[in-house]
Enzyme design. Structure first.
Site, PDB file in Angstrom:
ATOM      1  N   GLN A 240     -13.809 -13.931  17.930  1.00 40.04           N
ATOM      2  CA  GLN A 240     -12.624 -13.039  17.837  1.00 40.04           C
ATOM      3  C   GLN A 240     -12.772 -11.936  18.320  1.00 40.04           C
ATOM      4  OE1 GLN A 240     -11.854 -15.576  13.576  1.00 40.04           O
ATOM      5  NE2 GLN A 240     -10.296 -13.593  13.835  1.00 40.04           N
TER       6      GLN A 240
ATOM      7  N   ARG B  55      -9.440  -5.741   0.086  1.00 39.43           N
ATOM      8  CA  ARG B  55      -8.444  -6.041   0.452  1.00 39.43           C
ATOM      9  C   ARG B  55      -7.956  -6.759  -0.869  1.00 39.43           C
ATOM     10  NH1 ARG B  55      -4.111  -7.187   4.234  1.00 39.43           N
ATOM     11  NH2 ARG B  55      -5.799  -5.293   5.496  1.00 39.43           N
TER      12      ARG B  55
ATOM     13  N   THR C  98      -7.832  -2.863   6.832  1.00 41.91           N
ATOM     14  CA  THR C  98      -7.936  -1.583   5.647  1.00 41.91           C
ATOM     15  C   THR C  98      -9.534  -0.389   6.258  1.00 41.91           C
ATOM     16  OG1 THR C  98      -9.454  -2.623   4.857  1.00 41.91           O
ATOM     17  CG2 THR C  98      -6.589  -2.732   3.985  1.00 41.91           C
TER      18      THR C  98
ATOM     19  N   GLU D 246      -1.133 -13.764   8.378  1.00 46.03           N
ATOM     20  CA  GLU D 246      -2.168 -14.348   6.935  1.00 46.03           C
ATOM     21  C   GLU D 246      -1.124 -14.720   5.919  1.00 46.03           C
ATOM     22  OE1 GLU D 246      -5.936 -12.525   7.278  1.00 46.03           O
ATOM     23  OE2 GLU D 246      -4.285 -10.612   7.522  1.00 46.03           O
TER      24      GLU D 246
END
Length: 787
Positions: A207, A320, A452, A723
């Site tokens: 990824q 998170r 974030t 997500e």
């Protein structure tokens, strides 16, 4: 009557099929292991530690090097650069163990041979002597030792201590939340091809191609420009290939450079599950104060996670989790803390939701505890605590919630799912059935969209238009089955007003678009779509300027229509305009760049705007449990999800359904079990149970929120969908808990941890029966005493 103008094929809003859908089902889609290689390609195997924590007293690989078919053995001493694959520069994640092993299954050395069978057999000839050290295997052990992979973090708003002391009612509790293996269909795999001057090209299932490029360069001791990484597609990722792919790519690249031969590193399923990180398991300890109506007045929450032996992405994941420990609820006073605990287990890593699901699980348990204490329907407590207008719209990290559609969305779902009617039907069923019990739950999702880690919120794209009018599209995002490539192609088709069939989707390549961010955080389409749009608009402007001059009209009179361009009174095919522009020496290649606006976070102050916007959704799940066996079955699911203005409804529906089922597996059947020596026992499909086709609810209803529209300037006002749907499955866990609670007249909180396996359900059933019986005896005794 004039014939209607032809419509555009494959623009935005169109339910366009995934670009590789036919190839997926026919077997024609090429994955790394399908790429043809020469007869001289070497195969690698990584030899694993047999201890969870130990010093390596001696390592003798002489017999390994002499074994049949072996071309190379790599140990830590053979790495020319930096022996490290840590993604954040912490230098705590060695490529190969050097002097000490820190988890059972840690790679100690690698063998390259003519076949993987020869490599595996040779590895077994090594002599390794250990001096055992005491391992810490659980988050609880790491927490007790105050041993953390990164410093703990705290969010604070209001005066929670004082508010807790003054609260009319107060509850404490703990929830254990299990981890999850990614179980991607295609395991970790990389193919390295040697080039001139020690350069190397790596085809990998990752990824994050740029991170692989960086890791390979550092371990080789070479600059990044000596390494090219390409990713056409992955057979699933879910976060497990954000950082975890680098180690295997580096081993293949080192082998290719040292031997001058192609080299492939491919993990089998067992080894993959043992050696790669997973979703973090968490402990959540809460102390909540609330009023007689169930409104939260203060919350003190501690989250401790099992991070493994190194930092990996645990700092951001724990952040998170904190950022989502409010989920959809306003907390007037709160102190939320995270403790990223070091353990002698594989380093846990990114997984769809990235800590957010664990934070949401914690607050949803708090909501249910309040409901059981007050004898209320948990949905009523949820609605009373939702974020609202000014005065009830600031998060524990001091971000104002500006786009809250949950009250409206939940109200719509209550009606469409007939929540009230089914609540009555469930109660009636439970009264009449002593063995089978049903449960019902509606849970919301508010999920922040953006990395974030602020600097990651950037993307690049590259578009070429060739003389025949065909288009070559490249960008920094990677395709893992989620439909990113087709969505970005739709954006470009819409911008240039050409059919999507004209656009060639190409592999992500660090030589085309450099310094890419990972395809993660649900931000792939938001960022790469905007970067591609910027490149397309640049090309469109060049063509517009050329056409205006060529035909002697103002630029305002140049209009792009489906596959053609109107210039004043003239109309010509897109191909013709492109050819004329080429002959007119117009540049037909452009780059695009995008940086997400508004996002920032001050970690020292624990305040900021870490998210560009929020994605919202809600789900109603109905389940049945067997009180004699602990078995559970999801009977019906109703989902209403906000995707803004959908770029591709077909792809979005697929993401909603797939995310929900994966979340359902995490919270019901997928259990990671380590023995007391730190060995993962659930490392194959025989022992690790992902949902099967038969586990999909027979009655599964999905809808996209019709009024959805992103108030922020995202790509065509869409919202991320990768997500958030996973967390809709929290409704399944709470429906199971609801069924168990019926055994205690819905006034006792079930002692149920996640995942809700049959064993855990059965234990919770027996526990609530015992507590209900004790309560009845106590009530009878009090009544007798009063008489």
């Amino acid at each position: 009557m004039a014939e209607p103008a032809p419509a555009l094929s494959g623009g935005v809003r169109n339910p366009q099929a995934h670009d590789s859908a036919a190839k997926h089902v026919s077997g024609e889609a090429l994955y790394v292991d399908d790429i043809p290689t020469s007869a001289g390609c070497l195969q690698l195997y990584a030899a694993m530690s047999e201890r969870a924590h130990a010093r390596i007293v001696a390592l003798d690989v002489t017999a390994v090097r002499d074994a049949p078919g072996v071309a190379l053995v790599l140990t830590a001493a053979d790495i020319p650069g930096i022996n490290d694959v840590s993604p954040t520069g912490t230098l705590d994640d060695p490529l190969l163990a050097d002097g000490r092993v820190l988890f059972h299954g840690q790679p100690i050395f690698a063998v390259a041979a003519e076949t993987v069978e020869q490599a595996r057999a040779a590895a077994a000839l090594a002599v390794v002597e250990y001096e055992d050290l005491t391992p810490a295997l659980t988050a609880e052990e790491g927490w007790a030792k105050q041993d953390y992979v990164t410093p703990p973090h705290k969010l604070r708003r209001g005066e929670p201590g004082a508010a807790l002391a003054k609260a009319a009612k107060r509850l404490q509790g703990r929830l254990a939340i299990g981890g999850q293996d990614h179980f991607y269909l295609e395991g970790q795999v990389s193919l390295a091809l040697p080039g001139e001057d020690g350069d190397v090209t790596v085809q990998t299932s990752s990824q994050h191609p740029s991170e692989v490029q960086s890791a390979v360069a550092h371990n080789l001791g070479r600059p990044a420009n000596a390494v090219t990484v390409e990713v056409r597609r992955m057979g699933g990722g879910f976060g497990g290939k954000e950082t975890q792919a680098a180690q295997w790519a580096v081993l293949a690249a080192l082998t290719a450079v040292k031997t001058g031969r192609p080299a492939k590193m491919r993990l089998d399923r067992d080894d993959d599950m043992i050696m790669t990180g997973k979703r973090h398991d968490f402990l959540a300890d809460y102390d909540v104060g609330f009023d007689a109506e169930g409104r939260i007045e203060a919350l003190d929450l501690s989250l401790a996670s099992r991070c493994g032996f190194s930092a990996d992405l645990s700092s951001s994941i724990n952040d998170r989790a904190l950022f989502h420990a409010d989920n959809a609820y306003y907390l007037p006073s709160a102190e939320l803390r995270s403790y990223p605990c070091r353990t002698n287990t594989v380093s846990n890593t990114a997984f769809r939701g990235f800590g957010g699901p664990q934070g949401m699980m914690a607050i949803e348990r708090v909501i249910e505890a309040i409901a059981r204490e007050l004898g209320l329907d948990p949905l009523e407590v949820r609605k009373r605590n939702l974020y609202g207008a000014a005065g009830r719209d600031v998060t524990p990290y001091h971000m104002t919630v500006e786009d809250n559609v949950l009250p409206e969305l939940i109200a719509a779902l209550e009606v469409s799912a007939d929540y009230a009617g089914r609540r009555r039907a469930v109660a009636a069923f439970n009264r009449d059935n002593p063995v089978l019990k049903r449960g019902l739950a509606l849970t919301p999702v508010k999920f922040g969209i953006s990395f974030t880690t602020t600097f990651l919120n950037q993307a690049g794209a590259l578009i070429h238009i060739y003389r025949d009018g065909s288009v070559h599209l490249n960008h920094g995002g990677t395709e893992m089955g989620q439909g990113l490539f087709v969505k970005v192609a739709q954006v470009v088709a819409e911008a240039l007003q050409v059919d999507i069939e004209r656009i060639k989707i190409t592999a992500t390549n660090t030589g085309k678009v450099p310094n890419t961010s990972p395809t993660a955080a649900s931000a792939g389409t938001d960022m790469n779509g905007m970067a591609a749009l910027a490149a397309a608009e640049t090309l469109k402007q060049r063509l517009t300027a050329f056409a205006a001059v060529a035909f002697g009209v103002p630029e305002a009179e140049v209009r792009f229509l489906p596959n053609r361009v109107r210039v004043g009174d003239h109309e010509l095919n897109f191909d013709d305009l492109v050819e004329r522009a080429y002959l007119g020496r117009v540049q037909l290649s452009a780059t695009g760049f995008y940086r997400t606006p508004k996002v920032h976070y001050d970690r020292d102050k624990a305040a900021g705007r870490p998210f560009y916007y929020f994605a919202y959704g809600a789900a109603v799940s109905e389940v049945a449990i067997d009180c004699l066996t602990g078995e559970s079955k999801v009977l019906r699911v109703d989902i209403l999800h906000d995707v803004g203005r959908s770029l591709n409804p077909a792809v979005d529906y697929g993401q909603i359904e797939g995310g929900f089922i994966q979340g359902m597996g995490w919270l019901t059947s997928e259990e990671l079990w380590f023995d007391d020596r730190g060995r993962l026992a659930t490392h194959a499909p025989s022992t690790y149970k992902i949902p099967a086709c038969s586990d999909r609810p027979g009655d599964f209803r999905m809808a996209i929120f019709e009024r959805g529209e992103n108030r922020e300037e995202t790509i065509h006002r869409s919202k991320a969908v990768g997500e958030p749907p996973l967390m809709l499955a929290i409704s399944v866990f709470h429906a199971i808990s609801d069924a168990i609670a019926s055994l205690g007249d819905n006034r006792l909180l079930p002692a149920l941890d996640a995942p809700a396996t049959p064993e855990r359900i059965l234990m919770a059933v027996e526990d609530i029966k015992r507590r209900a019986a004790e309560g009845s005896r106590d009530a009878a005794a009090l009544a007798a005493a009063g008489a």
